[in-house]
Design an enzyme around this catalytic site. Sequence first.
Site, short mmCIF file in Angstrom:
data_model
loop_
_atom_site.label_atom_id
_atom_site.label_comp_id
_atom_site.label_asym_id
_atom_site.label_seq_id
_atom_site.Cartn_x
_atom_site.Cartn_y
_atom_site.Cartn_z
N HIS A 26 0.88 -1.20 0.00
CA HIS A 26 0.00 0.00 0.00
C HIS A 26 0.90 1.23 0.00
CE1 HIS A 26 -3.81 2.14 1.49
NE2 HIS A 26 -2.91 3.08 1.26
N HIS A 49 1.55 5.39 -1.64
CA HIS A 49 1.18 6.59 -2.42
C HIS A 49 2.45 7.18 -3.02
CE1 HIS A 49 -2.96 6.77 -0.82
NE2 HIS A 49 -2.40 6.22 0.25
N LEU A 50 2.49 7.25 -4.34
CA LEU A 50 3.66 7.84 -5.01
C LEU A 50 3.38 9.22 -5.57
CD1 LEU A 50 5.21 4.85 -7.02
CD2 LEU A 50 6.14 5.97 -4.98
N ARG A 51 2.08 9.60 -5.65
CA ARG A 51 1.69 10.89 -6.25
C ARG A 51 2.17 10.98 -7.69
NH1 ARG A 51 -1.43 10.82 -1.84
NH2 ARG A 51 -0.47 11.68 0.02
N ASN A 70 -5.30 7.37 -5.90
CA ASN A 70 -6.06 8.58 -5.53
C ASN A 70 -5.35 9.86 -5.97
OD1 ASN A 70 -4.09 8.15 -3.52
ND2 ASN A 70 -5.30 9.17 -1.94
N LYS A 78 -9.19 -0.42 -5.84
CA LYS A 78 -9.24 0.23 -4.53
C LYS A 78 -10.62 0.83 -4.30
CE LYS A 78 -7.92 2.04 -0.67
NZ LYS A 78 -6.72 2.54 -0.09
N HIS A 121 -10.48 0.78 1.82
CA HIS A 121 -10.29 1.77 2.88
C HIS A 121 -11.49 1.62 3.80
CE1 HIS A 121 -8.81 5.72 4.51
NE2 HIS A 121 -10.00 5.58 5.09
N HIS A 127 -4.55 -0.85 5.90
CA HIS A 127 -4.12 -0.07 7.07
C HIS A 127 -5.06 -0.19 8.27
CE1 HIS A 127 -6.93 2.63 5.14
NE2 HIS A 127 -6.07 3.11 4.27
N LEU A 157 -5.03 8.94 8.07
CA LEU A 157 -6.32 8.26 8.11
C LEU A 157 -6.16 6.82 7.68
CD1 LEU A 157 -8.62 11.06 6.67
CD2 LEU A 157 -8.63 10.16 9.00
N ASP A 210 1.40 2.59 3.55
CA ASP A 210 0.57 3.78 3.37
C ASP A 210 1.43 5.04 3.45
OD1 ASP A 210 -1.70 5.22 2.80
OD2 ASP A 210 -2.55 5.08 4.82
N HIS A 237 2.88 14.45 1.77
CA HIS A 237 2.28 15.76 1.51
C HIS A 237 3.37 16.77 1.85
CE1 HIS A 237 -1.94 14.41 1.20
NE2 HIS A 237 -1.64 13.56 2.17
N ALA A 296 -4.02 14.45 5.58
CA ALA A 296 -3.74 13.20 6.29
C ALA A 296 -2.64 12.44 5.57
CB ALA A 296 -5.01 12.34 6.32
O1 DOR Z 1 -3.34 9.16 5.79
C1 DOR Z 1 -3.74 8.89 4.66
N1 DOR Z 1 -3.23 9.50 3.57
N2 DOR Z 1 -4.72 8.00 4.51
C2 DOR Z 1 -5.30 7.77 3.33
O2 DOR Z 1 -6.19 6.98 3.28
C3 DOR Z 1 -4.89 8.53 2.13
C4 DOR Z 1 -3.54 9.04 2.27
C5 DOR Z 1 -3.21 10.10 1.24
O3 DOR Z 1 -3.47 9.88 0.05
O4 DOR Z 1 -2.68 11.13 1.61
ZN ZN Z 2 -3.38 5.06 1.60
#
Ligand code: DOR
Ligand code: ZN
Length: 345
Positions: free
Chosen positions: A14, A16-18, A42, A100, A137, A175, A220, A248, A252, A264
């Site tokens: 799990h 996130h690479l953006r 996302n 997802k 999620h 998560h 989150l 996860d 940011h 988050a």
């Molecule tokens: O903390 C989180 N950040 N939880 C998520 O479900 C999404 C993620 C994000 O994309 O920043």
């Molecule tokens: Zn996530």
Amino acid sequence: MSRTLTIPRPDDWHLHLRDGAVLRAVLPETARHFGRAIIMPNLVPPVVTGADAAAYRDRIMNALPAGMDFTPLMTLYLTEETDPEDVAAAHASGLVTSVKLYPAGATTNSASGVRDFDRVRPVLEKMAEIGMPLCVHGEVTDADIDIFDREAVFIDRVLDPLRRATPGLRIVMEHITTQQGVDYVKSNAENLGATITTHHLVINRNHILVGGIKPHYYCLPVAKREEHRLALRAAATSGDTRFFLGTDSAPHTDPNKESACGCAGCFTATNTLSILAEVFEQEGALDRLAGFTSEHGPAFYGLPVSTDTITLTKGDPAAYPPKIDTGDGPVTLFDAQMPLHWRVI
Ligand code: DOR
Ligand code: ZN
């Protein structure tokens, strides 16, 4: 005295690479240690179709520094308009590993997620038929449900009915943060696994709120009481193959975290393996680290365990930079607030 530990190359189930500058900055932090990762969809706009996933995969591979070896396992963002045939084709071609499910409004960029679960039933039936896993999620978004109860309520109101309605569907509870999440996985032998993040093994809700608000510990699902953190540590270090690592790691930039309405996400890609080795050693379970980071996930997803290895050594505490720079601004690395004696060499 230094000690070493060699394990199969880990995977992150799990991540996130953006995109763009942040992608270019954070991708090497994962690829340095991990062979594969499930890539969260996302983005803005989200990765919804097979064509979206192919384009995102190309952007990831173009951002990978020369000489690094990394396989992104792509996911599709489930919407009420998702076409079951597009999902099936993307899976059959090997492009996409899983889908997802974000309940609409649950977290970062989840506005296009699911409101009415009946509307995604044809996609879920198709996935059960072709053996494609669903990553969930697991939080309800009802305004009257306390944020600390959202996972437990989701299990009763959404997840359990969904699993009963589509018994063949393979589901990953992403998560998990609660004793209830651990118990639900343990009481359901079939087709169910769960990822656990690095940060939820380290922090409880006091870390976010005591002594001033700490935006870099806000994620989150939000970290819960200490008893839940202990339940997660017991599950992760138990050797139970239904629990595996999904960091996860969710970068940011600082201005977006350190804000009156902060985003988050904890960014843990860089120091995750140091932290996990410390946690597993604290629990007397270093011999189970490989299962959690490198073996249980591939088994759930029906993929081979990596034939590559990584080696960690124990010595003086590792020093990680507090932030990494990206073209969009700095991203703060998760601070585990403990000496990290293990590092990947
Ligand atoms: O903390 C989180 N950040 N939880 C998520 O479900 C999404 C993620 C994000 O994309 O920043
Ligand atoms: Zn996530």
